[in-house]
Write an enzyme that holds these catalytic residues in place. Structure first.
Site: not given
Ligand code: HDD
Length: 708
Positions: A88, A161, A352
Site C-alpha cells: 500500500h 479494502n 492500525h
Molecule cells: Fe494490511 C497496510 C488493508 C491484511 C500488514 N493494509 C494496509 C493498508 C490497508 C490494508 C488499506 C494501507 C493503510 C494505509 O493507507 O496506510 N491488509 C488490509 C486488508 C487486509 C490486510 C483489508 C485483509 C483483510 N495486512 C494484512 C495482513 C498483514 C498486513 C494479514 C500482516 C500480517 N498492511 C500490513 C502492514 C501495512 C499494511 C505491513 C503496510 C503499511 C502499514 O501497514 O502501515 O502492516
C-alpha cells in the site's frame, strides 16, 4: 519554520467540544507552519543572507566546511525520505467527517455510533497494494480504503479494502503472499502488476486465494475513481454493549456516485497519459467542492447464529451474501478537505487494526489477529520510533495520558512521575472506569477453550463455492472481462506448469470460466471439477451498483474554428446543470471563432489530454470545424478510442461526419447507435437528455468492436 504554541501529547482542555470535527481542525491548526513571509532562517532560527551560493574561498575557490547553512540544507535533504510502506505504498488521502444516521446503541456502546447526527472527524487514505510509491494509479490491483475516525473516545481505524475478501486465511501467510505478488527479487519487475510468475505460482498452490482472485480479475480492480469504489472492513468484527453483550458485524462503504470501473485497455493508456489519474481525480473533486460521499452499512449477526452459515464467519475469504443478511445503512462519510502537505499527512498517517474504541472488538479471525500485531510493528520502522501517534495526523482528539516516555522524536515535555502506582504524582494517571464508568475500553469476555495446535479449522476448507457465487452473479460483460483478465495475467506467466495448475483450479469455479481461460492460453480445456452450484448474489454485480446521478463525469467537446456555438451551449447547459464537467478541446489553446457568430473558449489543447481521461465525447456541428477535426488524426482517435472503450458519444448536426471519419462499426451507422450509446441529431434536440442518461449508465459494454 514556526510551530505555533503547542502541547503535544495532550489535547488541550476543551478539545472535546460539542463539534468534534472542529476539534481535529483546531488541533491541526496548532501544527501548521506559520505563513512564510519571514526571512529565511536555519533550523536554529538564525537568519540566512544567501541560499544560492555556498561559502567558498574566493570566487572560483573550494567550498568551505564551515558553511553550516550549506551543510544543514544538504543534510536535511539527504534525510527527507522514510521507508515506504511495504504494501500500500502509493496512496492519496483526505479529511472529512462521518455522520451517524441510525443509532447502533442497541448493539454497541461506541459513542460515535450511538447518537443520530453526531459528526466525527476522519482521515481516509486510499491506496494500491503492489506498486511502490512512484507507480501508476490505474494498475490491476486491490485498492486500500483505510479510515481513521478521531472519536471522542480515542482513534478508531477501519483498515479495509475495496474488495470484501482476502487472498489468505491466516496472517502467517502474509509475508509469503506479499513476496509472491511484489516485484520479482532478481530484477524488480513488474512494477504495479500481478501478471508475473511468482504471484500465480503462489496462488495456484494456495486455492484459498481463488475467491479473491475472482475479485482481482474483475473490473473492481481497475476503478474509475476512488470516489466510485465500495469499501469493506473484510473481517467479521464484534460490537459490544456496555453490559458486555456481543454481536458480529461486517462493515460496508457504498459510494453515492455508484461503483464504476475503467476498461483494461484504457488503464494501460492512462498509466502513460496520467499516472496520477486516481489521486488527481480525488484531489480535484474535493477542490471543486464535489465532496465524495459513502454510506456506511453494517451486517449484524447475533452470536447465537454464529454457526448457521455454510461458511465460517471467521474466514476472511468469505462474504456474508446480502441476501442472507441485509446491509443496514447507519451513517455517511464525506471527504471535504485535501491535506496541505502530502508527506506530513498522507505519508505519515499510521493505521492500525488494533486501534479500536469501547464498543468495537475483534473476533478470532486468524488474519485479523495477525494484523493486530503487524501494523504497530510496521509503524515503528516506517516512522522511526514509538512516538508516531504524536504526529499531527495521527494524534487523537481525545486526551492522551500515560507513563510512556522518551524514544526517538519525543515531542512532549512530561513533568512528574512516570510509573504506576505512585503516590508522589498524586496516583495519576489513575485506572479509568471505576464503578463501570462509560467510555472505557473493556475487552469482550469471550470464553476460549482449546489445545495449542497449528491447524486450520475444517470450516475453512471450502475454497470454491463463493468464487462460483461471484462468477454466477456477474453480468455477461463482467464475465467476459474476468476471462480476459485471467488470459492476460496468466499469458504473462512464463511457467506452463503454473498456467495449467491455475486453470485446473478454475475448473472448480465454473466450466465456462476454465474453458474461456484455457482457450485463450492454448491449453486443453479441463474437465469440470467438483459440484458447481447456480447460486447467485445480484448485489455483487457492478451492473446493479450504478449510483445516483452523473456529477463530476467528464465530457470532452472536440471543436475547431467554425464550430456551431448555440446548439453546443444548449447541451452544455443541460450537462453542467447535472454536475457534469464539460471541457472544450481544440488543436491549440485560446478562443475559437463560431460559425455565424460568437466565440468558444478552449479549455485544453487536444494534445495535452486524451480520450481516456474523459468519460464521454461530444462533437458539435459546423461544417468547417468538423472538416478540420476529421483531418486531424488526434481528433479522429478521440472518437474511435472513446467508442472502443464503450463510452457515450454524441454528435450535433454535421458533427456526425467526425464519427464517420472514425470508421465506427457498421451497426452504429446502421441505426443501432442509440442503444449502443451513440447519439446524433440535426440540432441539439433530445441529444442532451439522452447523452446525460447514457453517462449515467457509464459504459456500453455490448457494443461491437470493443477493446476491453
Ligand atoms: Fe494490511 C497496510 C488493508 C491484511 C500488514 N493494509 C494496509 C493498508 C490497508 C490494508 C488499506 C494501507 C493503510 C494505509 O493507507 O496506510 N491488509 C488490509 C486488508 C487486509 C490486510 C483489508 C485483509 C483483510 N495486512 C494484512 C495482513 C498483514 C498486513 C494479514 C500482516 C500480517 N498492511 C500490513 C502492514 C501495512 C499494511 C505491513 C503496510 C503499511 C502499514 O501497514 O502501515 O502492516
Amino acid at each position: 519554520m514556526h510551530l505555533m504554541s503547542v502541547n503535544p501529547g495532550q489535547a488541550g482542555p476543551g478539545s472535546l467540544g460539542n463539534e468534534p470535527r472542529d476539534a481535529k481542525d483546531e488541533q491541526l491548526d496548532r501544527f501548521r507552519s506559520a505563513p512564510r513571509h519571514d526571512a529565511l532562517t536555519t533550523d536554529q532560527g538564525v537568519r540566512v543572507d544567501d541560499t544560492d551560493n555556498a561559502l567558498r574561498a574566493g570566487q572560483r575557490g573550494p567550498t568551505l566546511l564551515e558553511d553550516f547553512h550549506n551543510r544543514e540544507k544538504i543534510t536535511r535533504f539527504d534525510h527527507e525520505r522514510i521507508p515506504e510502506r511495504v504494501v500500500h505504498a502509493r496512496g492519496a488521502g483526505a479529511y472529512g467527517y462521518f455522520e451517524t444516521t441510525e443509532s447502533l446503541a442497541e448493539y454497541t456502546c461506541a459513542d460515535f455510533l450511538s447518537e443520530v447526527g453526531r459528526r466525527t472527524p476522519v482521515f481516509v487514505r486510499f491506496s494500491t497494494v503492489q506498486g511502490p510509491r512512484g507507480s501508476a494509479d490505474t494498475v490491476r490491483d486491490v485498492r486500500g480504503f483505510a479510515t481513521k475516525f478521531y472519536t471522542r473516545e480515542g482513534n478508531y481505524d477501519l483498515v479495509g479494502n475495496n474488495m470484501p475478501v482476502f487472498f489468505i486465511q491466516d496472517a502467517i501467510k502474509f509475508p509469503d503472499f506479499v513476496h509472491a505478488v511484489k516485484m520479482e527479487p532478481h530484477n524488480e519487475i513488474p512494477t504495479g502488476a500481478s501478471a508475473h510468475d511468482t504471484f500465480w505460482d503462489f496462488c495456484s498452490l494456495q486455492p484459498e486465494s481463488t475467491h479473491m482472485l475472482m475479485w482481482l480479475m474483475s473490473d473492481r480492480a481497475i476503478p474509475r475513481s476512488f470516489r466510485m469504489m465500495q469499501g469493506f472492513g473484510v473481517h467479521t468484527f464484534r460490537f459490544v454493549t456496555a453490559d458486555g453483550r456481543g454481536t458480529f458485524v461486517k462493515f460496508h462503504w457504498k459510494p453515492k456516485l455508484g461503483v464504476h470501473s475503467l476498461v483494461w485497455d484504457e488503464t494501460q493508456l492512462i498509466a502513460g497519459r496520467d499516472p496520477d489519474f486516481n489521486r488527481r481525480d480525488l484531489w480535484e473533486a474535493i477542490e471543486a467542492g464535489e465532496y465524495p460521499e459513502w454510506e456506511l452499512g453494517v451486517q449484524l449477526v447475533p452470536e447465537a447464529d454464529e454457526h448457521k452459515f455454510d461458511f465460517d464467519l471467521l474466514d476472511a475469504t468469505k462474504i456474508i451474501p446480502e441476501e442472507l443478511v441485509p446491509v443496514r445503512p447507519v451513517g455517511r462519510l464525506v471527504l471535504d478537505r485535501n491535506p496541505q502537505n502530502f508527506f506530513a499527512e498522507t505519508e505519515q498517517v499510521a493505521f492500525h487494526t488494533a486501534n479500536v474504541v469501547p464498543g468495537i472488538d475483534f473476533t478470532n479471525d486468524p488474519l485479523l489477529q495477525g494484523r493486530n500485531f503487524s501494523y504497530l510493528d510496521t509503524q515503528l520502522i516506517r516512522l522511526g520510533g514509538p512516538n508516531f501517534a504524536q504526529l499531527p495526523v495521527n494524534r487523537p482528539v481525545a486526551d492522551v495520558n500515560n507513563n510512556h516516555r522518551d524514544g526517538y522524536g519525543q515531542q512532549v515535555i512530561h513533568p512528574g512521575t512516570n510509573y504506576f502506582p505512585n503516590s508522589l504524582g498524586g496516583g495519576c494517571p489513575a485506572h479509568a472506569g471505576a464503578g463501570g464508568a462509560p467510555g472505557v475500553f473493556r475487552h469482550y469476555q469471550e470464553r476460549v477453550d482449546g489445545h495449542k495446535i497449528r491447524v486450520r479449522s475444517e470450516s475453512f476448507q471450502d475454497h470454491y463455492s463463493q468464487a462460483t457465487l461471484f462468477w454466477n452473479s456477474m453480468a455477461d460483460w463482467e464475465k467476459r472481462h474476468i476471462v480476459q483478465a485471467f488470459r492476460f495475467e496468466l499469458g504473462k506467466c512464463d511457467s506452463m506448469a503454473v498456467r495449467e495448475r491455475m486453470v485446473g483450479n478454475l475448473a472448480h469455479v465454473h466450466p465456462d470460466l476454465a474453458a474461456g481461460v484455457a482457450e485463450g492460453l492454448g491449453l486443453p480445456v479441463p474437465a469440470a471439477a467438483g459440484t458447481v452450484t447456480g447460486a447467485a448474489s445480484p448485489a455483487l454485480s457492478q451492473a446493479n451498483l450504478l449510483g445516483e446521478g452523473i456529477r463530476t463525469r467528464k465530457v470532452a467537446v472536440l471543436a475547431a474554428d467554425g464550430v456551431e456555438v448555440p446548439p453546443l451551449e444548449e447541451v452544455r447547459r443541460e450537462l453542467v446543470g447535472q454536475g457534469v464537467i464539460v471541457e472544450v478541446l481544440a488543436a491549440s489553446g485560446g478562443t475559437l471563432t463560431g460559425k455565424d457568430s460568437g466565440t468558444l473558449k478552449v479549455d485544453r489543447a487536444l494534445p495535452t489530454m486524451a480520450s481516456v481521461l474523459y468519460d464521454a465525447v461530444l462533437v458539435p456541428g459546423g461544417d468547417d470545424a468538423v472538416a478540420t477535426l476529421a483531418a486531424d488524426p488526434a481528433a479522429v482517435r478521440y472518437v474511435e478510442e472513446a467508442y472502443r472503450h464503450g463510452k457515450p458519444l454524441a454528435a450535433l448536426g454535421s458533427g456526425s461526419r467526425l464519427l464517420a471519419a472514425a470508421r465506427l462499426p457498421e451497426a452504429v451507422a446502421g441505426g443501432a447507435g442509440r442503444e449502443l450509446g451513440v447519439f446524433t441529431s440535426a440540432g441539439s434536440g433530445g441529444v442532451a437528455r439522452d447523452f446525460a442518461q447514457a453517462l449515467g449508465r457509464h459504459r456500453f459494454p455490448n457494443r461491437p468492436g470493443l477493446l476491453n
